[in-house]
Enzyme design. Structure first.
Site, short mmCIF file in Angstrom:
data_model
loop_
_atom_site.label_atom_id
_atom_site.label_comp_id
_atom_site.label_asym_id
_atom_site.label_seq_id
_atom_site.Cartn_x
_atom_site.Cartn_y
_atom_site.Cartn_z
N SER A 1 1.00 -1.05 0.07
CA SER A 1 -0.02 -0.09 -0.20
C SER A 1 0.92 1.39 0.22
O SER A 1 1.60 1.21 -1.01
CB SER A 1 -1.09 -0.06 1.22
OG SER A 1 -2.03 0.89 1.03
N ASP B 1 -9.29 -4.69 -5.81
CA ASP B 1 -8.75 -3.88 -4.74
C ASP B 1 -9.99 -3.01 -4.06
O ASP B 1 -10.72 -2.31 -4.77
CB ASP B 1 -7.62 -3.03 -5.12
CG ASP B 1 -6.83 -2.48 -3.65
OD1 ASP B 1 -7.41 -2.13 -3.21
OD2 ASP B 1 -5.72 -2.34 -3.90
N HIS C 1 -7.45 -5.61 -1.26
CA HIS C 1 -6.23 -5.02 -1.12
C HIS C 1 -5.30 -5.84 -0.66
O HIS C 1 -3.93 -5.81 -0.58
CB HIS C 1 -6.70 -3.76 -0.38
CG HIS C 1 -5.57 -2.74 -0.07
ND1 HIS C 1 -4.80 -2.13 -1.03
CD2 HIS C 1 -4.82 -2.41 1.22
CE1 HIS C 1 -3.88 -1.28 -0.67
NE2 HIS C 1 -4.02 -1.41 0.69
#
Length: 793
Positions: free
Chosen positions: A659, A732, A766
Site C-alpha cells: 500500500s 482492490d 487490497h
C-alpha cells in the site's frame, strides 16, 4: 564472474511461468500451511473462553464466488450476506477455572461469522453462511451444544463498519431474545440486468465544492441501484431463542444501524433513502435517524440528513453524528453536532457540541468541546468521559464530567506512544451495555506500555479525582504479557496472555503475588522457526531524528556472515522528531510467519529489517514537502546501521512494502541507488488520481500541484532502472489504490526501458486472501529477490 547455484537458476526460470498459480519452496509451504492458534474471546462474565478456529486463507474457489460490489459493500448474492474472505470453522468453549474444553458440533462445511456472547454468558449467537442462506445459530454454553434457529434467514449484506463488532443481530436486554435483520419473505426474485441500457448514467454538480476521496465499489448505474435496494432491504424481527417465536417489527427498509435501548422498549435505527450516489458509499447516503417503539412505530426523529457530499477534507458532516443510547440510562440518546460547519479550517471557539434527548422532552446541550469531539464514554458511576482532538497540534485530551464538575484526565500528542495512559477497562452490564468499570473514584487503565526498549503492556488503577495511579501489573522484560480481563473487582486477579520468541501465546490467571495458573496450552505449530533471532536496533538519521528497526536473522545464521537483506517499511507522518523516533512493538512476541509476510525471506537465507522506521517529520500542513528527501535518508541510515553491525551485505539489499509502503518503494527506486530490487504490493503511484488528499496530506492537487507531482513515482518512472515487482488484487477495495495504479505504473516503467514485472491477482482485494494467491505472491517475491538481490554481483 559470479556463478549462480543451480537451485537459484531453476527458481529464477520459474518466474516466467504464466497463467497458473505457482508455489514457493517446501520450507515456506510447511510454515504457511501449519495449523494456527485459535482466536480467543472472553465471556462478559469472565468465566469462559470461546476458542475460534479461523480460516484466514480460503481457497480461490471461495474467493471467486459471485460478488456484488455495491455502494462500498461486497455482497454474496447467494447468502444475502457479506462476501467472506475469512471465516470460522470450529468453536470450543473452555471454563477459565477448569481444564475441560468442549468442542461444539457445527454444521458441515460451516462458515461462521460474528459470534456474540449474551451478557449473562449463557449463550453465544453466530451466523453461518450456508449454500443459499445466512443462518442464525445459538450455543448453550452450559450444555456445549449449538442449534439452528429454524425459519430465520439473516440479511447480513450491509453493516455499519463502526463499531468493528457490528453484526446483523443483537441480544436484547432480556438476554434470551435476539433482534435480527431478516431477508424479507415476500421480496420476490432479484432484479435482472437489462439486455440493453435504458440510457446513460448521469451525474451533475451544483457549483458548490464537494471534495471526495477515490472510493471503490461505488454504484454505477440504475441497475446497481436496484440491486443495492434489493439486497440491502431487511425486515426487523425479534426471535425468542427459548420458544423460537419470530415477531416482525414494522415494515422492511434499508437499515444501516439498529440498536435496542438499555430498557428494551425502543430501537434506535438509521435507515438509508434515495437519491443514492455514484461517488459516495452507502454510509454517506441520505438517512433518517429515528427512535422506534417495539412495534416499529417512529416515536421521535433525531434527524433527516442529506447526502454527505459537502464534507471538507479531514472534516465531519453537519447535523447529528455518532448517535447512540446512553448505556447508564433507560432510554436516553446522545449525539454530536459540529459548530464549525464541519470544516476544521474555520476559526471558532468550539468545534462541537454534545446533545442529549429524553423521550417527551426537548433536546438539551450537555457539553461543548474546544476541538473536534473524538469519543464519548460512560462510566458505571455516572461519569462522562469526553475526548477531543486538536488537528493542528495532533493533540488529544480526555475530560471527565460528573454533573456540573469537570476536570482533565489526560492530554498528550496523539502519536506519543510513550505517554499513552491506556484505555479504561470496560464491563458489560446485565442488560448488555458497555460502560467504564469503576470502583468508587477508581478506574482501571490498560495499555501497551511503550518505551525506548519496546512495549511492555500494563494495568493501572487510577483515582479519577486525585489522578494518582498504582501499577498493578506490567509485562516481564523478557516476555510479552498482555492484560485481557479482570477476574476480581480490585484487580488482584486478572487474565493475561503470555508469549515469548520461543513460547506460543497462551492464557494465564495472574494473581497479585505473581502466581500464574495456565488456562490454555496451545502448542508451537512451527518449531522450525524457533532458532530465528530478533533484536531491536536503534540509530539516528543524519538530521538527528531517532530511528529503529527490528532485525531478524535466519534460523541457521552464523555470526560474522553478511547476508542479503530485505528492508520492509511503511512511512508515517509526524509533527515532531521526538514522537517520530519512538519505538513501537516488541521483540518478545512469539515468532510466527503467516500469510504473505516478508518474514518468509528468513527461510531463504535473508536478513530482514522489519518495521524499518520511515518517519516524515514536519508541520502537518506541509509535511510532505520533503517526503522524498526524508524517506531516502531514513533508508540509507537503516542500511548503514545494519552494515555497520556486520550482518548484511550493503550491496545486496532489496526493499518492499504494501500500500503506502509500495508507494515508498517505487519512490526509493526512482530517487536513490540504495537497492538492488523492489517489491511494491497494492500501491498507488500517481497522486493526480487521488487529487483530494492521501494519507495525512491535507492539501488538494490544485493547492499543492508540485508536491503531488513530485511525490508521484509515476512521474519519475523514467528514473526507475532498478528491477521492481508489482502485485495488485484485481478487486482492490481500498480507497485510492485502484488496480489501474499498478497497471499504469508497470507500463510507465516498461515503456521507459526499466525492468519490471506485474502480477494481477484475480478476485483479490487490497490484502490478498486466497491460499493460491498467497502462495503465488510468495513465489513471486522470493523468485524476484533471489534473482536480483541474492544473485547480485
Amino acid at each position: 564472474m559470479h556463478r549462480f547455484p543451480l537451485a537459484a537458476l531453476l527458481l529464477s526460470s520459474l518466474i516466467f511461468a504464466e497463467g497458473t498459480y505457482q508455489r514457493p519452496p517446501k520450507e515456506i509451504l510447511d510454515v504457511l500451511n501449519a495449523p494456527r492458534t485459535g482466536n480467543v474471546s472472553v465471556s462478559p462474565t469472565h468465566t469462559h473462553l470461546l476458542i475460534e478456529t479461523v480460516v484466514s486463507n480460503p481457497t480461490i474457489a471461495d474467493i471467486a464466488k459471485p460478488m456484488l460490489r455495491l455502494a462500498g459493500f461486497r455482497i454474496d448474492p447467494a447468502t444475502n450476506g457479506r462476501h467472506l474472505t475469512s471465516y470460522i470453522t470450529g468453536l470450543s468453549i473452555k471454563p477459565i477455572s477448569a481444564a475441560a474444553e468442549t468442542r461444539i458440533a457445527l454444521p458441515t462445511n460451516a462458515k461462521i461469522s460474528s459470534p456474540r456472547w449474551s451478557a449473562d454468558g449463557k449463550h453465544i449467537a453466530f451466523t453461518n453462511a450456508a449454500a443459499n442462506v445466512t443462518e442464525l445459530w445459538v450455543i448453550d454454553v452450559a450444555e456445549g451444544k449449538a442449534r439452528k434457529l429454524t425459519g430465520v434467514a439473516v440479511n447480513a449484506a450491509i453493516e455499519n463498519p463502526l463499531p468493528l463488532t457490528a453484526a446483523p443481530f443483537d441480544w436484547m436486554p432480556d438476554q434470551h431474545t435476539l433482534l435480527i435483520k431478516l431477508v424479507p419473505t415476500e421480496r420476490g426474485p432479484a432484479p435482472t440486468e437489462p439486455s440493453q441500457p435504458p440510457g446513460p448514467a448521469v451525474q451533475e454538480s451544483s457549483g458548490k465544492a464537494a471534495p471526495v476521496r477515490t472510493n471503490p465499489d461505488m454504484l454505477r448505474n440504475p441497475y446497481d441501484e436496484q440491486l443495492f435496494s434489493y439486497y440491502a432491504t431487511s425486515q426487523l424481527a425479534y426471535v425468542d431463542t427459548n420458544s423460537g417465536k419470530t415477531t416482525l417489527i414494522g415494515k422492511p427498509s434499508i437499515f444501516l444501524n439498529v440498536d435496542p435501548s438499555p430498557d428494551g422498549n425502543y430501537l434506535l435505527v438509521t435507515r438509508l433513502s434515495k437519491p443514492f450516489s455514484y461517488l459516495y458509499p452507502a454510509t454517506s447516503f441520505p438517512r433518517s435517524i429515528e427512535i422506534l417503539d417495539t412495534k416499529g412505530t417512529a416515536v421521535y426523529t433525531v434527524a433527516n440528513l442529506p447526502l454527505a457530499d459537502r464534507v471538507p477534507i479531514e472534516g465531519v458532516s453537519t447535523g447529528s453524528r455518532d448517535t447512540r443510547w446512553i448505556p447508564t440510562e433507560q432510554a436516553v440518546i446522545v449525539w454530536t453536532e459540529a459548530l464549525d460547519g464541519g470544516n476544521p479550517k474555520e476559526k471558532v471557539p468550539n468545534r462541537d457540541k454534545l446533545m442529549t434527548y429524553r423521550l417527551n422532552k426537548s433536546p438539551m446541550e450537555i457539553a461543548k468541546t474546544e476541538h473536534r469531539l473524538q469519543s464519548v464514554a460512560f462510566a458505571s458511576n455516572g461519569a462522562l468521559w469526553i475526548t477531543d482532538y486538536d488537528r493542528t497540534r495532533k493533540w488529544i485530551r480526555t475530560v471527565e464530567r460528573k454533573g456540573t464538575d469537570s476536570h482533565e484526565l489526560f492530554a498528550r500528542n496523539q502519536q506519543d506512544h510513550y505517554k499513552d495512559p491506556g484505555l479504561p477497562v470496560t464491563q458489560t452490564t446485565t442488560n448488555g451495555q458497555r460502560v467504564i468499570e469503576t470502583n468508587g473514584d477508581f478506574v482501571f487503565l490498560h495499555g501497551q506500555g511503550g518505551s525506548s526498549t519496546g512495549d511492555r503492556p500494563f494495568l493501572d488503577r487510577m483515582n479519577t479525582t486525585t489522578l494518582k495511579k498504582e501499577r498493578l501489573f506490567q509485562s516481564a522484560e523478557d516476555k510479552f504479557e498482555n492484560f485481557v480481563a479482570l477476574l476480581s473487582n480490585d484487580g488482584s486477579k486478572i487474565l493475561i496472555s503470555r508469549e515469548s520468541p520461543t513460547e506460543p501465546r497462551n492464557y494465564f490467571i495472574r494473581e497479585s503475588s505473581g502466581k500464574l495458573t495456565a488456562v490454555t496450552d496451545f502448542p508451537d505449530p512451527t518449531p522450525q522457526l524457533r532458532n530465528i533471532k530478533s533484536q531491536l536496533v536503534t540509530y539516528k538519521r543524519p538530521d538527528g531524528v531517532p530511528l529503529s528497526f527490528t532485525l531478524y536473522l535466519p534460523p541457521d545464521y552464523k555470526p560474522g556472515t553478511r547476508l542479503p537483506a530485505v528492508v520492509w517499511a511503511y512511512p508515517v507522518e509526524f509533527n515532531d522528531a521526538n514522537t517520530a523516533g519512538q519505538v513501537t512493538g516488541s521483540t518478545n512476541h512469539f515468532t510466527s510467519i503467516t500469510g504473505m509476510s516478508h518474514l518468509f525471506f528468513l527461510l531463504r537465507g535473508y536478513a530482514v529489517l522489519d518495521n524499518t522506521a520511515m518517519p516524515v517529520v514536519g508541520d502537518p500542513e506541509t509535511v510532505n514537502n520533503t517526503y522524498i528527501e526524508q524517506v531516502v535518508a531514513s533508508a540509507k541510515a537503516a542500511i548503514d546501521k545494519a552494515a555497520e553491525m556486520g550482518v548484511i551485505d550493503p550491496n545486496r539489499v532489496g526493499v518492499g512494502g504494501h500500500s503506502y509502503g509500495a508507494f515508498m518503494t517505487a519512490n526509493l527506486l526512482a530517487h536513490s541507488n540504495l537497492f538492488k530490487a523492489g517489491i511494491a504490493r497494492s500501491g498507488a503511484y500517481n497522486r493526480t488520481l487521488t487529487p483530494f488528499g492521501f494519507q495525512s496530506e491535507r492539501r488538494t492537487l490544485w493547492e499543492a500541484r508540485d508536491i503531488y507531482m513530485g511525490m508521484s513515482p509515476f512521474m519519475a518512472a523514467d528514473k526507475i532502472k532498478t528491477p521492481i515487482l508489482f502485485t495488485h488484487g484485481e478487486a482492490d477495495n481500498n480507497q485510492g489504490t485502484f488496480p489501474i495504479q499498478s497497471e499504469r505504473m508497470y507500463q510507465a516503467v516498461r515503456g521507459n526501458g526499466g525492468t519490471a514485472r506485474l502480477v494481477m491477482l484475480p478476485h483479490e482485494s487490497h490484502a490478498y486472501s486466497a491460499r493460491e494467491s498467497i502462495e503465488h505472491v510468495l513465489f513471486e517475491m522470493i523468485s524476484w529477490f533471489d534473482k536480483y538481490v541474492k544473485g547480485a554481483e
